[in-house]
Structure formats: structure tokens, C-alpha cells
Design an enzyme around this catalytic site. Structure first.
Site, short mmCIF file in Angstrom:
data_model
loop_
_atom_site.label_atom_id
_atom_site.label_comp_id
_atom_site.label_asym_id
_atom_site.label_seq_id
_atom_site.Cartn_x
_atom_site.Cartn_y
_atom_site.Cartn_z
N ARG A 82 7.95 8.95 -3.39
CA ARG A 82 8.57 8.15 -2.04
C ARG A 82 7.13 7.63 -1.75
NH1 ARG A 82 9.24 10.41 3.50
NH2 ARG A 82 10.26 8.47 4.30
N HIS A 127 7.83 2.75 7.81
CA HIS A 127 7.09 4.17 8.04
C HIS A 127 6.31 3.80 9.10
CE1 HIS A 127 6.63 8.32 6.41
NE2 HIS A 127 5.64 8.36 7.46
N GLU A 172 12.21 8.62 10.38
CA GLU A 172 11.91 9.46 11.55
C GLU A 172 12.14 8.26 13.02
OE1 GLU A 172 9.01 12.36 11.59
OE2 GLU A 172 9.64 13.01 10.18
N ASN A 312 13.85 15.03 6.61
CA ASN A 312 12.54 15.35 6.68
C ASN A 312 12.63 16.52 7.65
OD1 ASN A 312 11.92 12.86 5.67
ND2 ASN A 312 10.41 11.96 7.36
N TYR A 314 10.29 20.16 8.83
CA TYR A 314 9.25 20.97 9.02
C TYR A 314 9.60 22.32 9.68
CZ TYR A 314 6.61 16.77 7.27
OH TYR A 314 6.20 15.72 6.48
N GLU A 379 11.00 14.79 3.08
CA GLU A 379 9.65 15.25 3.54
C GLU A 379 9.85 16.88 3.90
OE1 GLU A 379 7.35 13.47 6.58
OE2 GLU A 379 7.80 11.60 5.72
#
Ligand code: NOJ
Length: 472
Positions: A82, A127, A172, A312, A314, A379
């Protein structure tokens, strides 16, 4: 035991990839006809706002060294990569009136190199690095951006559509809008709490939908690819059962904000969000809600405007009732308080605590709320300050992957693939090069930006080969 063994295996067609983004790795910021991006402007004008005054001027030098990156991917066994396209590298004026042939060629070279090595591209259109000239005209606060983005998307689809089958539109959204237009810690550094984040998301959502519809009507029949929307949820877990409602509100405010308009039957922002922002706006003395309104046309254009959900993920937060953030702000509007559990393991990034169980939690919540769509993890990863012996990173990946596999095998969540963040140590935005996310170390003292595999790269190589997590 048999079950446990089964739970460590990846499903048959599950895909493994690694992710990066243009500004964070390419460098070559002002060569071959590229225009200035918002990040170029931000790092050059505000070195004080970036750790160590670092810039992405050279970054990992991938504009010149992409063949090495591809060789590493291949050697480790990744079948997907990606990456993102830099808008001003392709359209230096910001507009589609002038296409920069060298910029276009660079991504053809990268894609061709990937495919020649048996690796499939997933292309992120945006991005975070849009042309500065568009920002000078308001950027994501100007709704003309919707058409500008549509024009750019059409060119990307036209150029690469025959080679790329998976596109992600905008990386995002909430990070762009909060960091760039509310907190002012990312480019373009604007601070309009209570307004900037809402206006920005409004235009980002429209832009996503327009790009999706352009693919649908002009390219899908020819190429048969897919276009996905991306969300970056933390898991919002109630501190205890008393705070279930608060956690649900946090989910709607942070995740539903961009997901409800796309996945719900009725479309539009979540009802609880419309109501709370309207109430707060009234209390604060404004004549109307600070949350902008979509008309029927836009509600319909947005509904179902995705082929898959890109996630994504985290970290997590505990939620209690209460308030936080300045008045006015999105943070404050939700009327909840987010807490970091002091027992959670740290990383090099202050916002990133290691909470593996949150991964399963949010995947289940996304599946339940949005009709169990096909999901790609686009991600997931963790930072350190720089070591080749990155056992903490291996721990993070192992424990997060286990939770993802539980979500797949036990809860039936439709996760189709996983891209780690990141292939390379790279420019971590306002943290500069101080927070490293790579499974490959990049020597930023070396003009050649030498790449050295970390221990986690070898760990991943084994996981991909075995299609199973080894626990020792
Ligand atoms: C999300 C962003 O998409 C990426 O650019 C960033 O480097 C990672 N998170 C880590 O913060």
C-alpha cells in the site's frame, strides 16, 4: 488445544501487505516538475513545530530507491504493497489542466516494478499532501475542494486503473481534520476548534463519495477494481458497565462521524451527533449548529459509496462520562472523557498505548454497526526510538494479530487482509524521524539512506511463509 491452533492460522485467501505514504518516504520534494505540497510548506516555514526541524525533503529517498523497497517486500514474502500518490507530483498546479508526465511516470515505474515481482499495489489517492495552492484557496475548508479532488481522482484512475485493482480514497479523515484544522499540529497548521474539524470532514466525505462515483461510472466496467473508504478508529471501551452509553457516544462521535453517512440505511451523520452538536451550539450562543448539514443529494451520493472498509488501527481509550477539550470543539461536544489506562504498555508515541484486546473490540463493533463489510486492515504497527532488536514490535504484532484472528474465527468479522505500518522507518509528521514504525531500519545519517532489516522483518517473513502466528 486444536481450537487454539486453528485460531493462530490465517484464512486461506487472506492477504499480507506493508504500507507507506508518499510524503513520509519519497523525498525528491522539488524535482521533476513536482509542485509544492502543504507538507513542504509546513516543514519549511515552521521547523520549530517539527521535532528536530526534520523535513521530508529527502525522507527515505524512495523516489530514487523504490526498487530496493520492492526487493525487500519480495524477499519478505509480502504479496501486497500500500503506497500513496502525491497529488502535487502529478498535478503541480493543483488542477487537472497540467499533468506532470515525470510524476505520472514515477508511479507507473513503481507499480510495474511491484507487479514484475509478484506484488499487487493498493493505491491511496490522498495521504495528507495536497497542493499548497489549493490550501491557499482554503483547502479542506473550501467545498470547491470536492471538485478539485474529483478531477485528481479521475486522472489517477485513468492512469493506473488498468494496473491497480484496489484504491483507498482519503487516509484518516479525522486525523487530517483534527490535526490540520483544529489543533494546528499538522499541515496546514490551522486552528479552528469547533468549526474546522466539522467543515473539513464535511468536504472530505463529499470528496470521497465523488471519487467513488467517478470510479463507478467511468472505470468500473472497464477495470473491475474496488474503491474503499478508510477509517482510523481507536477502540472506545467503557471504563466499566456504567459507562456503556458514554462509550457508545464516543464511538458515534469519532467513528460514526464518517461511517454512518456511508454504511447506515438512512445515511447522514449519526443522530446522537446531530443532536449533541446542535444543543452545545445553542448553549454557546451560536445561531445554528456548528455541524454542517447534508442535503438529500449528498446523503444519497454518500450512502453505500464504498466497496470495502479500510481500517487503520493502533490503540484504545477508556471512556467515562464527563467532558474534555476546549469550548467549542468536537472533543467537547461529545460530552465524554477519554482516559489512558496507566497499566497499558507504552511506545515511542505518547498517543500509542499497546492494547491488543482493543483491536478485537473495535473490529466486532465495526462489523456489527456496519453490516459486516469486507475489511482490510490498512495500517497497524508500533513505534520505538530505533533498534534492530525490536522485540517490543514483535510483541505488538503478535498480540494484535492474535486478537484480529479471534475476531475472524470467533466473531465472524470479515477481515480479508492486513497491511502493517510500516515497511520503512519514515517521516512521522510532527515527530520527525524520532518515532520509528518500520520493520526495516533506515539510516538517516547515511546519504544513501541504507535499509537494514530489523528482527521484526524476519519474524514477519516466517509468519507469511507459515500463514500462521508462531508463539515462540
Ligand atoms: C497513521 C498515518 O496514516 C501514518 O501516516 C502514520 O505514520 C501512522 N498513523 C503512525 O502514526
Amino acid at each position: 488445544e486444536e481450537n487454539e491452533e486453528k485460531h493462530l492460522r490465517f484464512p486461506p485467501n487472506f492477504i499480507f501487505g506493508a504500507a507507506t505514504a508518499a510524503y513520509q518516504i519519497e523525498g525528491a520534494w522539488n524535482v521533476s516538475g513536482k509542485g509544492e505540497s502543504t507538507w513542504d510548506r509546513w516543514v519549511h516555514q515552521h521547523p520549530d513545530r517539527i521535532y528536530n526541524g526534520d523535513t521530508g525533503d529527502v525522507a527515505a529517498n524512495s523516489y530514487y530507491q523504490y526498487k530496493q523497497d520492492v526487493a525487500i517486500l519480495k524477499n519478505l514474502g509480502f504479496k501486497w504493497y500500500r503506497f500513496s500518490v502525491s497529488w502535487p507530483r502529478i498535478l503541480p498546479t493543483g488542477f487537472s489542466n497540467k499533468i506532470n508526465a515525470d510524476g505520472v511516470q514515477y508511479y507507473h515505474n513503481l507499480i510495474d516494478e511491484l507487479k514484475a515481482n509478484g506484488i499487487e499495489p493498493m493505491l491511496t489517492l490522498y495521504h495528507w499532501d495536497h497542493p499548497q495552492v489549493l490550501e491557499d484557496m482554503g483547502g479542506w475548508l473550501n467545498d470547491e475542494m470536492v471538485d478539485w479532488f474529483g478531477d485528481y481522482a479521475r486522472i489517477v484512475f485513468r492512469e493506473y486503473g488498468s494496473k491497480v485493482t484496489k484504491f483507498v480514497t482519503i487516509n484518516e479523515p479525522t486525523a487530517i481534520c483534527k490535526n490540520g484544522y483544529t489543533l494546528g499540529i499538522h499541515a496546514p497548521g490551522k486552528r479552528f476548534p469547533g468549526f474546522g474539524e466539522y467543515l473539513c470532514i464535511h468536504n472530505v466525505l463529499k470528496s470521497h463519495a465523488v471519487a467513488y462515483r467517478i470510479y463507478d461510472s467511468e472505470f468500473r466496467s472497464k477495470y473491475g477494481g474496488e474503491v474503499g473508504v478508510l477509517v482510523n478508529p481507536s477502540a472506545y471501551m467503557p471504563m466499566n458497565f456504567e459507562f456503556d452509553a458514554a462509550a457508545e457516544t464516543a464511538f458515534q462521535f469519532n467513528v460514526g462521524w464518517t461511517m454512518h453517512p456511508i454504511f447506515s440505511k438512512e445515511g447522514d451523520y449519526p443522530p446522537v451527533m446531530k443532536q449533541l452538536v446542535a444543543n452545545r451550539s445553542k448553549v454557546e450562543g451560536f445561531t445554528k449548529s456548528r455541524l454542517p448539514v447534508f442535503n438529500e443529494y449528498w446523503i444519497n451520493l454518500m450512502r453505500n459509496s464504498t466497496d470495502f472498509l479500510a481500517v487503520n488501527h493502533y490503540t484504545s481509550r477508556l471512556v467515562v462520562s464527563g467532558t474534555m477539550g476546549p469550548i467549542p470543539s468536537h472533543e467537547h461536544d461529545q460530552g465524554v472523557r477519554e482516559i489512558i489506562d496507566s497499566f497499558w504498555k507504552s511506545s515511542a508515541s505518547d498517543w500509542l498505548k499497546v492494547v491488543p484486546e482493543g483491536f478485537r473490540y473495535i473490529l466486532v463493533q465495526l462489523a456489527r454497526n456496519y453490516g459486516n463489510p469486507p475489511i482490510y486492515i490498512t495500517e497497524n504497527g508500533v513505534s520505538d526510538h530505533g533498534t534492530l532488536n525490536d522485540d517490543d514490535r514483535i510483541y505488538y504484532y503478535r498480540e494484535y494479530l492474535k486478537q484480529m484472528l479471534l475476531a475472524i474465527h470467533e466473531d465472524g468479522v470479515n477481515v480479508r487482509g492486513y497491511f502493517l505500518w510500516s515497511l520503512l522507518d519514515n517521516f512521522e509528521w510532527n515527530a520527525g524521524y524520532s518515532e520509528r514504525f518500520g520493520i526495516v531500519f533506515v539510516d538517516y545519517e547515511d546519504p544513501n539512506r541504507q535499509r537494514i532489516l530489523k528482527k521484526s522483518a524476519a519474524w514477519w517473513q516466517q509468519v507469511i511463509a507459515a500463514r500462521k502466528i508462531h508463539t515462540t
